[in-house]
Design a protein around this motif. Structure first.
Motif, PDB file in Angstrom:
ATOM      1  N   ILE A 263       0.952  -1.345   0.230  1.00 38.98           N
ATOM      2  CA  ILE A 263       0.017  -0.044   0.087  1.00 38.98           C
ATOM      3  C   ILE A 263       0.969   1.100   0.133  1.00 38.98           C
ATOM      4  N   VAL A 264       0.600   2.302  -0.925  1.00 36.18           N
ATOM      5  CA  VAL A 264       1.124   3.454  -0.784  1.00 36.18           C
ATOM      6  C   VAL A 264      -0.039   4.425  -0.426  1.00 36.18           C
ATOM      7  N   VAL A 265       0.336   5.314   0.559  1.00 40.25           N
ATOM      8  CA  VAL A 265      -0.525   6.127   0.950  1.00 40.25           C
ATOM      9  C   VAL A 265      -0.111   7.781   0.585  1.00 40.25           C
ATOM     10  N   PHE A 266      -0.990   8.463  -0.162  1.00 46.08           N
ATOM     11  CA  PHE A 266      -0.909   9.853  -0.466  1.00 46.08           C
ATOM     12  C   PHE A 266      -1.498  10.677   0.498  1.00 46.08           C
ATOM     13  N   PRO A 267      -1.331  11.977   0.496  1.00 46.39           N
ATOM     14  CA  PRO A 267      -2.013  12.849   1.248  1.00 46.39           C
ATOM     15  C   PRO A 267      -3.436  12.798   1.161  1.00 46.39           C
ATOM     16  N   GLY A 268      -4.157  13.006   2.167  1.00 49.25           N
ATOM     17  CA  GLY A 268      -5.651  12.981   1.931  1.00 49.25           C
ATOM     18  C   GLY A 268      -6.389  13.547   3.439  1.00 49.25           C
ATOM     19  N   GLY A 269      -7.417  13.065   3.547  1.00 46.90           N
ATOM     20  CA  GLY A 269      -8.346  14.029   4.833  1.00 46.90           C
ATOM     21  C   GLY A 269      -8.482  12.691   5.800  1.00 46.90           C
ATOM     22  N   ALA A 436      -4.702  15.406  20.743  1.00 44.93           N
ATOM     23  CA  ALA A 436      -3.936  15.087  19.629  1.00 44.93           C
ATOM     24  C   ALA A 436      -4.934  15.015  18.371  1.00 44.93           C
ATOM     25  N   LEU A 437      -6.160  14.558  18.628  1.00 43.55           N
ATOM     26  CA  LEU A 437      -7.158  14.227  17.520  1.00 43.55           C
ATOM     27  C   LEU A 437      -7.699  15.610  17.182  1.00 43.55           C
ATOM     28  N   ASP A 438      -7.893  16.581  18.235  1.00 43.72           N
ATOM     29  CA  ASP A 438      -8.588  17.779  17.823  1.00 43.72           C
ATOM     30  C   ASP A 438      -7.352  18.589  17.090  1.00 43.72           C
ATOM     31  N   GLN A 439      -6.063  18.714  17.491  1.00 45.04           N
ATOM     32  CA  GLN A 439      -5.181  19.165  16.783  1.00 45.04           C
ATOM     33  C   GLN A 439      -4.808  18.865  15.055  1.00 45.04           C
ATOM     34  N   LEU A 440      -5.079  17.439  15.080  1.00 41.55           N
ATOM     35  CA  LEU A 440      -4.934  16.871  13.662  1.00 41.55           C
ATOM     36  C   LEU A 440      -6.195  17.039  12.855  1.00 41.55           C
ATOM     37  N   LEU A 441      -7.434  17.027  13.362  1.00 40.60           N
ATOM     38  CA  LEU A 441      -8.337  17.683  12.585  1.00 40.60           C
ATOM     39  C   LEU A 441      -8.203  19.083  12.286  1.00 40.60           C
ATOM     40  N   ARG A 442      -8.035  19.847  13.331  1.00 46.91           N
ATOM     41  CA  ARG A 442      -7.515  21.287  13.003  1.00 46.91           C
ATOM     42  C   ARG A 442      -6.697  21.323  11.895  1.00 46.91           C
ATOM     43  N   ARG A 443      -5.654  20.651  12.008  1.00 46.25           N
ATOM     44  CA  ARG A 443      -4.576  20.816  10.890  1.00 46.25           C
ATOM     45  C   ARG A 443      -5.335  20.333   9.464  1.00 46.25           C
ATOM     46  N   PHE A 444      -6.017  19.348   9.445  1.00 48.41           N
ATOM     47  CA  PHE A 444      -6.832  18.917   8.112  1.00 48.41           C
ATOM     48  C   PHE A 444      -7.587  19.983   7.659  1.00 48.41           C
ATOM     49  N   VAL A 445      -8.333  20.800   8.666  1.00 51.24           N
ATOM     50  CA  VAL A 445      -9.047  22.006   8.130  1.00 51.24           C
ATOM     51  C   VAL A 445      -7.990  23.020   7.719  1.00 51.24           C
ATOM     52  N   ALA A 446      -6.990  23.453   8.444  1.00 58.23           N
ATOM     53  CA  ALA A 446      -6.293  24.525   7.819  1.00 58.23           C
ATOM     54  C   ALA A 446      -5.412  24.191   6.467  1.00 58.23           C
ATOM     55  N   GLN A 447      -5.341  22.786   6.467  1.00 62.66           N
ATOM     56  CA  GLN A 447      -4.730  22.405   4.775  1.00 62.66           C
ATOM     57  C   GLN A 447      -5.751  22.193   3.999  1.00 62.66           C
ATOM     58  N   ASN A 448      -7.060  22.540   4.115  1.00 64.36           N
ATOM     59  CA  ASN A 448      -7.938  22.439   3.144  1.00 64.36           C
ATOM     60  C   ASN A 448      -8.275  20.940   2.817  1.00 64.36           C
ATOM     61  N   ARG A 449      -8.164  20.076   3.869  1.00 57.96           N
ATOM     62  CA  ARG A 449      -8.296  18.773   3.708  1.00 57.96           C
ATOM     63  C   ARG A 449      -9.556  18.258   4.002  1.00 57.96           C
ATOM     64  N   MET A 450     -10.398  19.178   4.680  1.00 62.41           N
ATOM     65  CA  MET A 450     -11.865  18.811   5.226  1.00 62.41           C
ATOM     66  C   MET A 450     -12.734  19.541   4.466  1.00 62.41           C
ATOM     67  N   LYS A 451     -12.715  19.408   3.025  1.00 62.40           N
ATOM     68  CA  LYS A 451     -13.770  20.047   2.233  1.00 62.40           C
ATOM     69  C   LYS A 451     -15.272  19.117   2.248  1.00 62.40           C
ATOM     70  N   LEU A 452     -16.102  20.052   1.956  1.00 66.86           N
ATOM     71  CA  LEU A 452     -17.467  19.799   1.986  1.00 66.86           C
ATOM     72  C   LEU A 452     -17.879  19.710   0.545  1.00 66.86           C
ATOM     73  N   PRO A 453     -18.861  18.696   0.163  1.00 68.25           N
ATOM     74  CA  PRO A 453     -19.434  18.922  -1.108  1.00 68.25           C
ATOM     75  C   PRO A 453     -19.872  20.091  -1.491  1.00 68.25           C
ATOM     76  N   GLY A 454     -19.649  20.562  -2.693  1.00 68.87           N
ATOM     77  CA  GLY A 454     -19.962  21.856  -3.287  1.00 68.87           C
ATOM     78  C   GLY A 454     -19.193  22.638  -3.014  1.00 68.87           C
ATOM     79  N   GLY A 455     -18.094  22.766  -2.048  1.00 68.89           N
ATOM     80  CA  GLY A 455     -17.141  23.861  -1.980  1.00 68.89           C
ATOM     81  C   GLY A 455     -17.618  24.658  -0.805  1.00 68.89           C
TER      82      GLY A 455
END
Length: 466
Positions: A263-269, A436-455
């Motif tokens: 398995i190769v894992v690329f960036p995601g959310g 740690a979970l809160d920090q990780l999820l906040r980082r996802f949001v800051a990196q625009n990795r928690m997009k919602l459908p429709g933008g």
């Protein structure tokens, strides 16, 4: 993502009503089999309709499942028994699935796969007492039968299938990187398996097509593995030439690790985090200690911080044994392909010594908490135990469920509806892990990795409670 189509205003998109005959395995069936398929298609009509609509939108931009389903609410699919075997009637199908009135061949193949898998599960597996879906062995046998029915396994083929995970809405630099990795894997004769959608699921396949063409490795195998809950938000990309639909996310994840040789894992959310925790939980099981399974995290130089965040979270929650299960390679596609190829060679040697099949990893033990479907309700999310007092693979299983619930709340129709009606999920657990979970999820949001459908701007579907 270099597609040549655009959904535009789906409400006003052209519609086509037509009749098609299936391709692939469904071209030769007995009259009894066709009759059973036709009857079962009525029982699973809404699931079949939604999955068929998703593949008819193959290659179209957009990840808003609710909008797509609403735009084509007049779409219908019917399966009929006729003298030639089986006929699929489509009413008000998306016009972009057709060229000069004829369905695009690749989409016709994907549509046939939808009918094959959705109906097969409900006619051959669900009613069969041999497939005990409450027991690990019965679940694994179910996954095997679905994959075999889809003709995805070939006993003559050497181990060479690389599973690629990552986000469906990554940025252009990350997408181009996934193509470069796919190209290097293709040059080394490796086939690609992904979640079948856009972004990091499409890029490796697209890159591999060029590598395969240069090496005259034709036809290449581009396997898409999905499930009804996610397929509408991640419609199959046009490169997928072998599609299989598992009944739920847990069987989908098991199919990845049973079929794949690395398995190769690329960036995601959050969906990618869920996949990472699944494979780490499986590999941390003491029963799997000796089984080689190459696992590489990789992305361009700009993704270094992303993988540092993931690695830090894994170290805090699951510890060094989990960190030792993977390798991080940044900005070096050739190194990824060389390392993966060396790992797959080890997998081959171990399978020979252990007398395990090349095409299905029977000896990998997957515990029930990774197999049983998790329905992301407010009650289920609040009840999850998140503590380092748990064995590491059990903690990985519950963390996987946390991320699975967030995926459901973000994009799956049932989860989106539950959040709309009752507000965010509450997630409770050990304070250090919750921080740690809160920090990780906040980082996802800051990196625009928690997009919602429709933008739409991201409004969390969860609330952390430590």
């Amino acid at each position: 993502m270099d597609d040549y189509t655009n959904t535009g205003n789906l409400k006003n998109a052209p519609r086509v009503s037509t009749q098609v005959y299936p391709s692939g395995k469904l071209t030769m069936l007995s009259r009894e089999e066709v009759a059973r398929l036709s009857d079962a298609s009525q029982q699973v009509g809404e699931v079949l309709r939604r999955c068929a609509l998703a593949v008819l939108n193959s290659g179209e931009q957009g990840d808003d499942a609710e909008s797509m389903l609403a735009a084509f609410e007049d779409f219908r699919i019917e399966v009929h028994q006729v003298n030639r075997g089986m006929r699929i009637d489509l009413h008000n199908a998306p016009g972009h699935a057709f060229v000069d009135g004829k369905m695009i061949r690749g989409i016709r193949e994907l549509l046939s796969a939808v009918v094959r898998d959705i109906v097969y599960f409900h006619t051959e597996i669900g009613p069969n007492p041999y497939f005990d879906l409450n027991e690990p062995e019965g679940i694994t046998n179910t996954v095997f039968e679905i994959l075999r029915n889809a003709q995805l396994m070939d006993a003559r083929r050497e181990p060479n299938l690389v599973v690629c995970w990552g986000g469906h809405s990554i940025n252009l630099e990350e997408y181009d990187y996934t193509k470069r990795v796919g190209y290097q894997l293709g040059l080394r004769g490796r086939d690609i398996c992904t979640g079948c959608g856009p972004g990091a699921m499409k890029g490796p396949m697209k890159g591999a097509t060029i590598g395969h063409a240069k090496q005259r490795t034709i036809p290449g195998h581009y396997v898409g593995v999905t499930e009804p809950g996610i397929i509408a938000a991640e419609s199959p990309n046009p490169i997928v030439n072998e599609l299989v639909i598992l009944p739920d996310i847990e069987k989908r994840l098991e199919a990845f690790v049973r079929l794949g040789h690395g398995i190769v894992v690329f960036p995601g959310g959050v969906g990618t985090a869920e996949e990472i925790l699944f494979i780490l939980g499986v590999l941390l099981n003491p029963a799997n200690r000796d089984a080689p399974f190459p696992l590489i995290f990789s992305g361009p130089a700009s993704a270094r911080e992303y993988f540092e965040d993931i690695d830090r979270f894994i170290g805090l929650t699951l510890g060094e044994p989990a960190q030792s299960q993977y390798e991080i390679i940044v900005n070096d596609p050739a190194a990824v392909a060389r390392s993966m190829s060396a790992g797959i060679d080890q997998v081959r040697d171990w399978r020979v010594e252990a007398n395990d099949a090349f095409y299905f990893n029977w000896l990998l033990e997957i515990q029930p908490e990774f197999q049983q479907p998790f329905e992301a309700t407010h009650e289920a999310m609040a009840a999850l135990e998140i503590s380092r007092d748990l064995p590491s693979h059990h903690l990985a299983a519950n963390l996987r469920r946390v991320f699975s619930g967030i995926v459901a709340g973000n994009v799956k129709p049932n989860g989106v509806r539950a959040i709309r009606e009752r507000g965010p999920f509450e997630i409770r657990g050990e304070s250090d892990i919750m921080d740690a979970l809160d920090q990780l999820l906040r980082r996802f949001v800051a990196q625009n990795r928690m997009k919602l459908p429709g933008g739409a701007s991201y409004e969390p579907c969860y609330r952390i409670v430590s």
